[in-house]
Design a protein around this motif. Structure first.
Motif, PDB file in Angstrom:
ATOM      1  N   ASP A  23     -30.988  14.541   9.823  1.00 52.49           N
ATOM      2  CA  ASP A  23     -32.113  15.652   9.157  1.00 52.49           C
ATOM      3  C   ASP A  23     -33.421  14.964   8.996  1.00 52.49           C
ATOM      4  O   ASP A  23     -33.924  14.948   7.971  1.00 52.49           O
ATOM      5  N   ASP A  24     -34.016  14.736  10.216  1.00 52.08           N
ATOM      6  CA  ASP A  24     -35.184  14.302  10.199  1.00 52.08           C
ATOM      7  C   ASP A  24     -35.941  14.402  11.532  1.00 52.08           C
ATOM      8  O   ASP A  24     -34.956  14.485  12.555  1.00 52.08           O
ATOM      9  N   ASP A  25     -37.283  14.317  11.866  1.00 54.88           N
ATOM     10  CA  ASP A  25     -37.693  14.646  13.098  1.00 54.88           C
ATOM     11  C   ASP A  25     -37.114  13.758  14.082  1.00 54.88           C
ATOM     12  O   ASP A  25     -36.833  13.857  15.298  1.00 54.88           O
ATOM     13  N   LEU A  26     -37.257  12.321  13.762  1.00 51.43           N
ATOM     14  CA  LEU A  26     -36.473  11.480  15.014  1.00 51.43           C
ATOM     15  C   LEU A  26     -34.968  11.389  14.956  1.00 51.43           C
ATOM     16  O   LEU A  26     -34.469  11.337  16.124  1.00 51.43           O
ATOM     17  N   ARG A  28     -33.096  14.115  14.647  1.00 50.89           N
ATOM     18  CA  ARG A  28     -32.679  15.320  15.577  1.00 50.89           C
ATOM     19  C   ARG A  28     -32.689  15.002  16.918  1.00 50.89           C
ATOM     20  O   ARG A  28     -32.095  15.566  17.794  1.00 50.89           O
ATOM     21  N   THR A  29     -33.643  14.010  17.268  1.00 48.89           N
ATOM     22  CA  THR A  29     -33.372  13.665  18.926  1.00 48.89           C
ATOM     23  C   THR A  29     -32.423  12.460  19.227  1.00 48.89           C
ATOM     24  O   THR A  29     -32.254  12.520  20.394  1.00 48.89           O
ATOM     25  N   ARG A  30     -31.792  11.923  18.156  1.00 47.12           N
ATOM     26  CA  ARG A  30     -30.907  10.870  18.646  1.00 47.12           C
ATOM     27  C   ARG A  30     -29.434  11.189  18.052  1.00 47.12           C
ATOM     28  O   ARG A  30     -28.636  10.288  18.317  1.00 47.12           O
ATOM     29  N   GLU A  31     -29.272  12.019  17.031  1.00 46.38           N
ATOM     30  CA  GLU A  31     -27.996  12.019  16.268  1.00 46.38           C
ATOM     31  C   GLU A  31     -27.179  13.439  16.936  1.00 46.38           C
ATOM     32  O   GLU A  31     -28.130  14.187  17.596  1.00 46.38           O
ATOM     33  N   SER A  32     -25.933  13.456  16.607  1.00 48.35           N
ATOM     34  CA  SER A  32     -25.490  14.713  17.217  1.00 48.35           C
ATOM     35  C   SER A  32     -24.491  15.102  16.149  1.00 48.35           C
ATOM     36  O   SER A  32     -22.961  14.753  16.094  1.00 48.35           O
ATOM     37  N   PRO A  33     -24.801  15.657  15.044  1.00 56.05           N
ATOM     38  CA  PRO A  33     -24.050  15.971  13.915  1.00 56.05           C
ATOM     39  C   PRO A  33     -23.166  17.314  14.228  1.00 56.05           C
ATOM     40  O   PRO A  33     -23.256  17.751  15.559  1.00 56.05           O
ATOM     41  N   GLY A  34     -22.466  17.869  13.678  1.00 52.51           N
ATOM     42  CA  GLY A  34     -21.440  18.951  13.784  1.00 52.51           C
ATOM     43  C   GLY A  34     -20.093  18.457  13.992  1.00 52.51           C
ATOM     44  O   GLY A  34     -19.753  17.301  14.133  1.00 52.51           O
ATOM     45  N   THR A  35     -19.050  19.531  14.103  1.00 53.86           N
ATOM     46  CA  THR A  35     -17.872  19.025  14.243  1.00 53.86           C
ATOM     47  C   THR A  35     -17.328  19.769  15.466  1.00 53.86           C
ATOM     48  O   THR A  35     -17.959  21.097  16.010  1.00 53.86           O
ATOM     49  N   PRO A  36     -16.423  18.922  16.356  1.00 50.03           N
ATOM     50  CA  PRO A  36     -15.919  17.474  15.876  1.00 50.03           C
ATOM     51  C   PRO A  36     -17.057  16.510  16.118  1.00 50.03           C
ATOM     52  O   PRO A  36     -17.858  16.894  17.137  1.00 50.03           O
ATOM     53  N   SER A  82     -29.407 -20.268   5.217  1.00 49.00           N
ATOM     54  CA  SER A  82     -29.755 -19.147   4.410  1.00 49.00           C
ATOM     55  C   SER A  82     -28.888 -17.754   4.713  1.00 49.00           C
ATOM     56  O   SER A  82     -28.672 -17.602   6.003  1.00 49.00           O
ATOM     57  N   TRP A  83     -28.854 -16.769   4.096  1.00 48.09           N
ATOM     58  CA  TRP A  83     -28.423 -15.508   4.195  1.00 48.09           C
ATOM     59  C   TRP A  83     -29.531 -14.633   4.204  1.00 48.09           C
ATOM     60  O   TRP A  83     -30.301 -14.668   3.336  1.00 48.09           O
ATOM     61  N   ARG A  84     -29.455 -13.464   4.889  1.00 50.42           N
ATOM     62  CA  ARG A  84     -30.382 -12.350   4.932  1.00 50.42           C
ATOM     63  C   ARG A  84     -29.664 -11.230   4.933  1.00 50.42           C
ATOM     64  O   ARG A  84     -28.643 -11.125   5.229  1.00 50.42           O
ATOM     65  N   ALA A  85     -30.299 -10.175   4.071  1.00 49.11           N
ATOM     66  CA  ALA A  85     -29.861  -8.638   4.279  1.00 49.11           C
ATOM     67  C   ALA A  85     -30.644  -7.846   5.113  1.00 49.11           C
ATOM     68  O   ALA A  85     -31.804  -7.941   4.998  1.00 49.11           O
ATOM     69  N   LEU A  86     -30.007  -7.160   6.033  1.00 51.46           N
ATOM     70  CA  LEU A  86     -30.762  -6.337   6.735  1.00 51.46           C
ATOM     71  C   LEU A  86     -30.586  -4.996   6.450  1.00 51.46           C
ATOM     72  O   LEU A  86     -29.208  -4.516   6.612  1.00 51.46           O
ATOM     73  N   ILE A  87     -31.431  -3.991   6.200  1.00 51.72           N
ATOM     74  CA  ILE A  87     -31.400  -2.722   5.692  1.00 51.72           C
ATOM     75  C   ILE A  87     -31.744  -1.799   6.765  1.00 51.72           C
ATOM     76  O   ILE A  87     -32.769  -1.893   7.123  1.00 51.72           O
ATOM     77  N   GLU A  88     -30.998  -0.921   6.956  1.00 49.04           N
ATOM     78  CA  GLU A  88     -31.254   0.205   8.241  1.00 49.04           C
ATOM     79  C   GLU A  88     -30.501   1.261   7.928  1.00 49.04           C
ATOM     80  O   GLU A  88     -29.860   1.421   6.845  1.00 49.04           O
ATOM     81  N   GLY A  89     -30.886   2.389   8.653  1.00 51.54           N
ATOM     82  CA  GLY A  89     -30.024   3.904   8.655  1.00 51.54           C
ATOM     83  C   GLY A  89     -30.473   4.242   7.150  1.00 51.54           C
ATOM     84  O   GLY A  89     -29.713   5.011   6.502  1.00 51.54           O
ATOM     85  N   VAL A  90     -31.631   4.170   6.527  1.00 50.08           N
ATOM     86  CA  VAL A  90     -31.965   4.725   5.201  1.00 50.08           C
ATOM     87  C   VAL A  90     -32.476   6.270   5.604  1.00 50.08           C
ATOM     88  O   VAL A  90     -32.926   6.443   6.295  1.00 50.08           O
ATOM     89  N   ARG A  91     -31.653   6.943   4.596  1.00 46.57           N
ATOM     90  CA  ARG A  91     -31.872   8.228   4.549  1.00 46.57           C
ATOM     91  C   ARG A  91     -32.063   8.788   2.962  1.00 46.57           C
ATOM     92  O   ARG A  91     -31.036   8.514   2.355  1.00 46.57           O
ATOM     93  N   VAL A  92     -32.681   9.861   2.682  1.00 45.82           N
ATOM     94  CA  VAL A  92     -32.620  10.583   1.536  1.00 45.82           C
ATOM     95  C   VAL A  92     -32.290  12.066   2.190  1.00 45.82           C
ATOM     96  O   VAL A  92     -33.316  12.364   2.849  1.00 45.82           O
ATOM     97  N   SER A  93     -31.474  12.752   1.298  1.00 47.80           N
ATOM     98  CA  SER A  93     -31.357  14.377   1.648  1.00 47.80           C
ATOM     99  C   SER A  93     -33.023  14.910   1.647  1.00 47.80           C
ATOM    100  O   SER A  93     -33.629  14.623   0.505  1.00 47.80           O
TER     101      SER A  93
END
Length: 153
Positions: A23-26, A28-36, A82-93
């Motif tokens: 559900d955003d401009d980018l 829409r070009t790389r994801e494939s929602p819907g069922t199945p 040390s340890w790191r946290a990588l944050i990716e795939g962030v979305r808000v409705s």
């Protein structure tokens, strides 16, 4: 909607998660929602769920999915092992953007990284997302490194 619940995603959330990623401009070009859903999503979710260093976190209120991110905990030899946290795939409705949900989601994720003993939280953002980049800068993230990717397919 001011009371938020943060939790790890469950397999029953998968369709809604993919819809949010798309559900955003980018997206829409790389994801494939819907069922199945494409089997790749279920396989990836299963691998993430089994990995103790990977979490998909959702923010919800009154049963409605409002936001998500994936946080990966990575051990490094640098910084004295040390340890790191990588944050990716962030979305808000899309119906909830600019309502402060992203900030609260990051606040939660940064606290989670501290709980896991991480010394750095890092992320990447596509240069085509100037609003997201400003959002991350406002949270205190610095563009201290140049990121690069090599697509293998």
């Amino acid at each position: 909607m001011s009371e938020f619940n943060f939790r790890q995603a469950r397999s029953g959330d998968l369709v809604a998660l993919v819809e949010m990623l798309a559900d955003d401009d980018l997206g829409r070009t790389r994801e494939s929602p819907g069922t199945p859903l494409d089997n790749g999503y279920a396989s990836a979710f299963e691998a993430i769920e089994k990995d103790p260093n990977n979490e998909i976190i959702i923010c919800e209120s009154e049963g409605e999915l409002l936001g998500m991110l994936q946080i990966t905990f990575i051990p490094y030899l640098t910084y004295i092992g040390s340890w790191r946290a990588l944050i990716e795939g962030v979305r808000v409705s899309s119906s909830q953007r600019w309502a402060g949900i992203g900030g609260q989601l990051f606040e939660w994720a940064i606290e989670r990284a501290k709980e896991k003993g991480c010394v750095i939280v890092q992320l990447t953002s596509d240069k085509k997302r100037p609003n997201a980049i400003r959002f991350y800068e406002n949270l205190g993230f610095k563009a201290s490194h140049e990121g690069m990717k090599l697509w293998l397919n």
